[in-house]
Design an enzyme around this catalytic site. Structure first.
Site, short mmCIF file in Angstrom:
data_model
loop_
_atom_site.label_atom_id
_atom_site.label_comp_id
_atom_site.label_asym_id
_atom_site.label_seq_id
_atom_site.Cartn_x
_atom_site.Cartn_y
_atom_site.Cartn_z
N ARG A 128 13.38 49.20 -49.08
CA ARG A 128 12.33 49.33 -48.05
C ARG A 128 11.01 48.80 -48.56
O ARG A 128 10.24 48.19 -47.83
CB ARG A 128 12.21 50.80 -47.61
CG ARG A 128 13.36 51.26 -46.75
CD ARG A 128 13.37 52.78 -46.61
NE ARG A 128 12.16 53.28 -45.99
CZ ARG A 128 11.52 54.39 -46.39
NH1 ARG A 128 11.99 55.12 -47.40
NH2 ARG A 128 10.45 54.79 -45.77
N SER A 139 14.24 59.89 -46.51
CA SER A 139 13.94 59.57 -47.91
C SER A 139 13.33 60.77 -48.62
O SER A 139 13.75 61.17 -49.71
CB SER A 139 12.98 58.37 -47.94
OG SER A 139 12.42 58.21 -49.22
N ASP A 199 18.92 57.14 -52.02
CA ASP A 199 17.47 56.92 -51.86
C ASP A 199 16.97 55.95 -52.93
O ASP A 199 16.04 55.18 -52.68
CB ASP A 199 16.69 58.24 -51.95
CG ASP A 199 15.22 58.04 -51.59
OD1 ASP A 199 14.94 57.50 -50.50
OD2 ASP A 199 14.35 58.37 -52.42
N HIS A 225 5.54 67.43 -51.25
CA HIS A 225 5.75 65.98 -51.20
C HIS A 225 4.80 65.39 -50.18
O HIS A 225 4.58 65.97 -49.12
CB HIS A 225 7.20 65.65 -50.82
CG HIS A 225 7.60 64.27 -51.25
ND1 HIS A 225 8.19 64.00 -52.46
CD2 HIS A 225 7.48 63.07 -50.63
CE1 HIS A 225 8.43 62.70 -52.57
NE2 HIS A 225 8.00 62.11 -51.46
N LYS A 243 15.59 63.84 -51.30
CA LYS A 243 15.21 64.18 -52.68
C LYS A 243 14.89 65.68 -52.79
O LYS A 243 15.29 66.35 -53.75
CB LYS A 243 13.94 63.39 -53.10
CG LYS A 243 14.17 61.90 -53.23
CD LYS A 243 12.97 61.19 -53.85
CE LYS A 243 11.87 60.86 -52.89
NZ LYS A 243 12.11 59.81 -51.92
N1 URA Z 1 7.77 59.25 -49.96
C1 URA Z 1 9.11 59.07 -50.05
O1 URA Z 1 9.74 59.64 -50.93
N2 URA Z 1 9.70 58.27 -49.17
C2 URA Z 1 9.05 57.64 -48.18
O2 URA Z 1 9.67 56.95 -47.39
C3 URA Z 1 7.65 57.83 -48.08
C4 URA Z 1 7.03 58.64 -48.99
#
Ligand code: URA
Length: 449
Positions: free
Chosen positions: A168, A183, A161, A82, A187
């Site tokens: 956000r 965040s 989220d 990620h 996930k």
């Molecule tokens: N990727 C995400 O899933 N969340 C964030 O806040 C920033 C990047």
């Protein structure tokens, strides 16, 4: 408990208890707390920061706000990558099928455009028919078939989220280490991963531009993931210019598919190299390679032998997408308007404000102004030059693709103000600045407490 009391506490820099954070997260997930109150709390957290204990509680409460995916019945290591958000960052389309072709499974829960950065889901939805909101059983079926699946948060899967991410995006509360950590990891931990590779961006296009802040975020991510039982490593990487030559939706997929098909383009070399380095760590942490170096060789072989491209196309088809669209990529790309932007002066490109370039991409139609609004799959920018190139006045710098021609002036202003010219060539910037493991992450966090 009353939401207003929790907003006032964070506003006044008083730490929230685990129970209070759980209350906020449940209220977000069930949409029982009004959005204006959630937005006020997010702004207080963004401005005042959150303590380490608060970040850990927030991450776990968000992970547990819905159902969790259990990859164990698939009998293969589950790994993922990620990124903390970038411009032109399409590494997911490469690393997921590469790792799958190396015998791993990649259950990737991803996001939409956020702030000035593009969204993996928005890009994938440029493929006609592609579905990102899958049930858990559909998610598992795609993984069995293709080894990789890329899906969204849903009302069942990390619903907190889903709500907070979209909020956000609209309230200027993205740039917070604690909120980013919760965040991302909510996930990733909900996907039941064995190992996770984090691509933490630093430089002019990162949410946290300051290298020390980016390093702190990397440390937070690695130590929180490890404490929750997922092996993790973070690569601190350059976001001082867009990654690859394309930034937008459909055009980013095309660039990724070219690389999966082993086509080389000088404008895509940084994207190829970073994808291979990230995939190398995924393959190593997933137990398929004795070292990242060995993982790199395995990853590169999947580009040469076509197995990563096969996995990608299998995933697209299994998620309802029309994979034949890649056979007619040039005719499928039908932007509302096209404009070639030329260099306003001669000289070297010394530096780029990549955040401004990202906003230009969003404002051409690739991003959204309000939550849930559709994005334009054809909008974006194709860059013909990179940092360190020398241009003559009038040379083409970028081709802009917009929904409508009246969107060009704002984007052109943003791009022109983003270029820093010089009479001398700039120093090269490394693509990967450093790599952080658990021990290094703990040392960084200890030095700040
Ligand atoms: N990727 C995400 O899933 N969340 C964030 O806040 C920033 C990047």
């Amino acid at each position: 408990m009353h939401t207003i009391d929790l907003i006032r506490k964070t506003r006044d820099r008083l730490p929230l208890t685990e129970a209070e954070i759980h209350f906020l997260v449940t209220g977000a997930a069930t949409e029982s707390i009004p959005l204006e109150q959630l937005a006020a709390w997010l702004m207080a957290a963004r401005l005042n920061g959150l303590a380490l204990d608060e970040i850990r509680s927030l991450t776990l409460a968000m992970r547990d706000s819905g159902v969790r995916f259990d990859p164990r019945p698939l009998n293969q290591s589950a790994v993922d990558k990620h990124s903390t958000g970038g411009v032109g960052d399409k590494t997911s389309f490469l690393v997921a099928p590469i790792a799958a072709a190396c015998g791993l499974i990649v259950p990737m829960i991803s996001g939409r455009a956020l702030g000035h950065t593009g969204g993996t889901l928005d890009k994938l939805e440029a493929i006609p028919g592609f579905r990102t909101a899958l049930s858990l059983s559909e998610f598992e079926a795609v993984l069995r078939h293709a080894g990789a699946a890329i899906v969204s948060q849903t009302p069942d899967l990390v619903p907190a989220d889903r709500v907070l991410y979209a909020l956000r995006d609209r309230t200027g509360t993205v740039e917070s280490p604690g909120l980013i950590c919760a965040s991302i990891l909510s996930k990733k931990l909900a996907a039941g991963l064995d190992a996770l590779v984090l691509d933490v961006k630093t430089g002019s296009g990162a949410f946290l531009r300051d290298p020390a802040e980016a390093e702190f975020l990397a440390a937070l991510l690695v130590s929180t993931a490890e404490a929750a039982g997922t092996r993790a490593v973070a690569l601190l990487t350059d976001m001082g210019q867009p990654l690859g030559y394309a930034a937008g939706n459909w055009i980013e997929l095309v660039e990724a598919v070219e690389l999966l098909g082993n086509q080389r383009n000088p404008g895509s070399e940084d994207l190829r190299e970073l994808s291979l380095q990230l995939a190398a760590w995924m393959i190593h942490l997933g137990g398929q390679a004795s070292s990242p170096r060995h993982g790199y060789a395995l990853a590169e072989a999947t580009l040469h032998n076509g197995s990563a491209l096969d996995r990608f196309l299998a995933m697209v088809t299994a998620q309802g997408g029309d994979a034949s669209v890649f056979d007619r990529a040039p005719s499928f790309h039908r932007p509302g308007a096209t404009h070639t932007l030329t260099a306003a002066q001669s000289g070297w490109i010394a530096a780029l404000d990549t955040t401004a370039l990202g906003w230009a991409v969003q404002r051409l139609g690739a991003g959204r102004e309000t939550a849930g609004a559709p994005v334009d799959p054809h909008a974006g920018i194709r860059f013909h030059h990179r940092r360190g190139d020398r241009l003559q006045q009038g040379d083409p710098f970028a081709t802009l693709y917009a929904t409508r021609a009246d969107l060009f002036p704002e984007a052109i202003d943003l791009i022109q103000s983003a270029i820093q010219w010089s009479d001398t060539p700039p120093q090269p910037v490394p693509l990967v600045h450093s790599i952080l493991d658990r021990a290094r992450a703990q040392a960084i966090l200890a030095s700040r407490s």
